[in-house]
Design a protein around this motif. Structure first.
Motif, PDB file in Angstrom:
ATOM      1  N   ARG A 141      39.200  39.890  65.453  1.00 32.96           N
ATOM      2  CA  ARG A 141      38.053  39.370  64.133  1.00 32.96           C
ATOM      3  C   ARG A 141      37.926  38.190  63.587  1.00 32.96           C
ATOM      4  O   ARG A 141      37.439  37.946  62.535  1.00 32.96           O
ATOM      5  CB  ARG A 141      38.710  40.919  62.510  1.00 32.96           C
ATOM      6  CG  ARG A 141      38.672  41.980  63.562  1.00 32.96           C
ATOM      7  CD  ARG A 141      37.492  42.650  62.977  1.00 32.96           C
ATOM      8  NE  ARG A 141      38.545  43.760  63.221  1.00 32.96           N
ATOM      9  CZ  ARG A 141      37.572  44.696  64.661  1.00 32.96           C
ATOM     10  NH1 ARG A 141      37.058  44.218  65.613  1.00 32.96           N
ATOM     11  NH2 ARG A 141      37.807  45.703  64.613  1.00 32.96           N
ATOM     12  N   GLY A 142      38.122  37.594  64.663  1.00 31.44           N
ATOM     13  CA  GLY A 142      38.804  35.427  64.623  1.00 31.44           C
ATOM     14  C   GLY A 142      40.059  35.633  63.126  1.00 31.44           C
ATOM     15  O   GLY A 142      39.873  34.648  62.350  1.00 31.44           O
ATOM     16  N   ALA A 143      41.035  36.434  62.760  1.00 28.85           N
ATOM     17  CA  ALA A 143      41.961  35.943  62.305  1.00 28.85           C
ATOM     18  C   ALA A 143      43.428  36.382  63.253  1.00 28.85           C
ATOM     19  O   ALA A 143      43.099  36.846  64.210  1.00 28.85           O
ATOM     20  CB  ALA A 143      42.003  37.086  61.212  1.00 28.85           C
ATOM     21  N   LEU A 144      44.282  35.978  62.077  1.00 29.96           N
ATOM     22  CA  LEU A 144      45.784  36.170  62.627  1.00 29.96           C
ATOM     23  C   LEU A 144      46.184  37.174  61.703  1.00 29.96           C
ATOM     24  O   LEU A 144      45.906  37.624  60.376  1.00 29.96           O
ATOM     25  CB  LEU A 144      46.673  35.194  62.734  1.00 29.96           C
ATOM     26  CG  LEU A 144      45.894  34.239  63.670  1.00 29.96           C
ATOM     27  CD1 LEU A 144      46.324  32.691  64.014  1.00 29.96           C
ATOM     28  CD2 LEU A 144      45.414  34.908  65.077  1.00 29.96           C
ATOM     29  N   GLY A 145      46.900  37.921  62.027  1.00 29.26           N
ATOM     30  CA  GLY A 145      48.518  37.822  60.918  1.00 29.26           C
ATOM     31  C   GLY A 145      49.315  39.293  61.070  1.00 29.26           C
ATOM     32  O   GLY A 145      48.795  39.844  62.083  1.00 29.26           O
ATOM     33  N   ALA A 146      50.496  39.782  60.330  1.00 24.55           N
ATOM     34  CA  ALA A 146      51.273  40.678  60.884  1.00 24.55           C
ATOM     35  C   ALA A 146      51.723  41.594  62.575  1.00 24.55           C
ATOM     36  O   ALA A 146      52.421  42.667  62.852  1.00 24.55           O
ATOM     37  CB  ALA A 146      50.229  42.063  60.579  1.00 24.55           C
ATOM     38  N   GLU A 159      51.624  33.053  59.734  1.00 22.65           N
ATOM     39  CA  GLU A 159      50.455  33.162  59.788  1.00 22.65           C
ATOM     40  C   GLU A 159      49.266  33.491  59.047  1.00 22.65           C
ATOM     41  O   GLU A 159      48.093  33.020  59.940  1.00 22.65           O
ATOM     42  CB  GLU A 159      50.361  35.475  60.129  1.00 22.65           C
ATOM     43  CG  GLU A 159      52.131  35.795  61.496  1.00 22.65           C
ATOM     44  CD  GLU A 159      52.035  36.879  61.132  1.00 22.65           C
ATOM     45  OE1 GLU A 159      51.187  37.110  62.313  1.00 22.65           O
ATOM     46  OE2 GLU A 159      52.975  37.880  60.915  1.00 22.65           O
ATOM     47  N   GLN A 160      49.273  33.696  57.491  1.00 25.69           N
ATOM     48  CA  GLN A 160      47.805  34.103  57.109  1.00 25.69           C
ATOM     49  C   GLN A 160      47.529  32.334  57.193  1.00 25.69           C
ATOM     50  O   GLN A 160      46.287  32.119  57.292  1.00 25.69           O
ATOM     51  CB  GLN A 160      48.530  34.268  55.769  1.00 25.69           C
ATOM     52  CG  GLN A 160      48.690  35.346  55.740  1.00 25.69           C
ATOM     53  CD  GLN A 160      48.380  35.858  54.462  1.00 25.69           C
ATOM     54  OE1 GLN A 160      49.089  35.254  53.184  1.00 25.69           O
ATOM     55  NE2 GLN A 160      48.015  37.077  53.831  1.00 25.69           N
ATOM     56  N   GLY A 161      48.108  31.344  57.443  1.00 23.81           N
ATOM     57  CA  GLY A 161      47.475  30.028  56.908  1.00 23.81           C
ATOM     58  C   GLY A 161      47.379  29.519  58.453  1.00 23.81           C
ATOM     59  O   GLY A 161      45.836  28.323  58.497  1.00 23.81           O
ATOM     60  N   PHE A 162      47.314  30.229  59.708  1.00 26.14           N
ATOM     61  CA  PHE A 162      45.696  30.000  60.531  1.00 26.14           C
ATOM     62  C   PHE A 162      45.150  30.300  60.622  1.00 26.14           C
ATOM     63  O   PHE A 162      44.017  30.781  61.430  1.00 26.14           O
ATOM     64  CB  PHE A 162      47.306  30.479  62.295  1.00 26.14           C
ATOM     65  CG  PHE A 162      48.309  29.204  62.146  1.00 26.14           C
ATOM     66  CD1 PHE A 162      48.185  28.133  63.366  1.00 26.14           C
ATOM     67  CD2 PHE A 162      49.827  29.618  62.281  1.00 26.14           C
ATOM     68  CE1 PHE A 162      49.288  27.317  63.112  1.00 26.14           C
ATOM     69  CE2 PHE A 162      50.451  28.641  62.583  1.00 26.14           C
ATOM     70  CZ  PHE A 162      50.519  27.634  62.897  1.00 26.14           C
TER      71      PHE A 162
END
Length: 253
Positions: A134-139, A223-226
């Motif tokens: 999804r083009g995201a990072l996190g968790a 993680e959210q920063g990236f």
């Protein structure tokens, strides 16, 4: 539909998530979930919280359609803050939180489950992070609480799922049962906790959090920063637009 909370009068408060069709929670829903879980923990009559969902699966993460239908970054920022609030609420809840996972638990669902105290799951449950698709990072912070480090990395990079049976093998899932028995299994372990002196259990929850080797809140915000960086670069929109249009990950180009 939405977030509801009920008490059995014997110390168990059940918080239910119901956002058809797949429990992809809108931004406001994450904040409501956080408030509901924290309020339950503050209630002296609550000795343990069960977090469960109605429908096909436990959680499908954030509502990407809401995000892509909103101009600017307001929905993205709200979703990120909402997830951080809900994950923290499960962790900070003054009493233990038992999660009952049915079907799929992906994206934001991993954040909820990874910060919970006890996990029971149906035998058809799968857990995973499709964030890179999804083009995201996190968790990753929370997935690393469920599986060993190298498996976490493999699952994260490949966006593959892990089964409830595998997590039971690793010891992160307490019990795996047929879906029809899931609520009863959650109530059984919750009942064992609720029967204890809540004054002791509340201090036990606080003590365990204080000796936790990982600062889950700071780690997740890193993680959210990236994720924000990928959004500013326009990468995340490409992937989310493709998913909304086709329901599939964007092909590498």
């Amino acid at each position: 539909m939405g977030i509801t909370s009920t008490s059995d009068g014997a110390g168990i408060t059940t918080v239910t998530v119901d956002y058809p069709p797949v429990n992809a929670i809108p931004s406001a829903g994450w904040f409501e979930l956080a408030d509901t879980v924290l309020a339950a923990g503050k209630d002296p009559d609550t000795h343990v919280v069960i977090l469960r969902s109605e429908g096909r699966g436990f959680n499908a993460g954030v509502d990407i359609k809401e995000m892509q239908a909103t101009e600017g970054f307001d929905a993205l920022i709200a979703a990120n803050h909402g997830c951080a609030a809900a994950f923290s609420a499960v962790y900070d809840c003054e009493v233990p939180v038992v999660v009952a996972v049915n079907g799929f638990c992906v994206g934001g669902g991993i954040g909820l489950v990874g910060n919970a105290d006890v996990i029971v799951a149906s035998d058809d449950a799968v857990f995973g992070l499709p964030e890179v698709d999804r083009g995201a990072l996190g968790a990753a912070t929370h997935l690393s609480r469920l599986v060993p480090q190298h498996l976490m990395r493999t699952l994260y990079y490949t966006a593959q799922n892990v089964t409830a049976q595998q997590l039971h093998h690793f010891g992160s899932v307490y019990k795996v049962v047929p879906r029809a028995e899931l609520d009863a299994a959650a109530l059984e372990v919750a009942g064992l906790i609720a029967a204890k002196d809540t004054r002791v259990i509340r201090r036990a929850k606080e003590a365990i959090n204080r000796i936790d080797p990982v600062d889950v809140k700071t780690a997740y915000r890193i993680e959210q920063g990236f994720t924000f960086e990928l959004n500013l670069a326009g990468v995340a929109d490409e992937h989310r637009d493709e998913f909304v249009a086709t329901g599939k990950p964007r092909a590498n180009k």
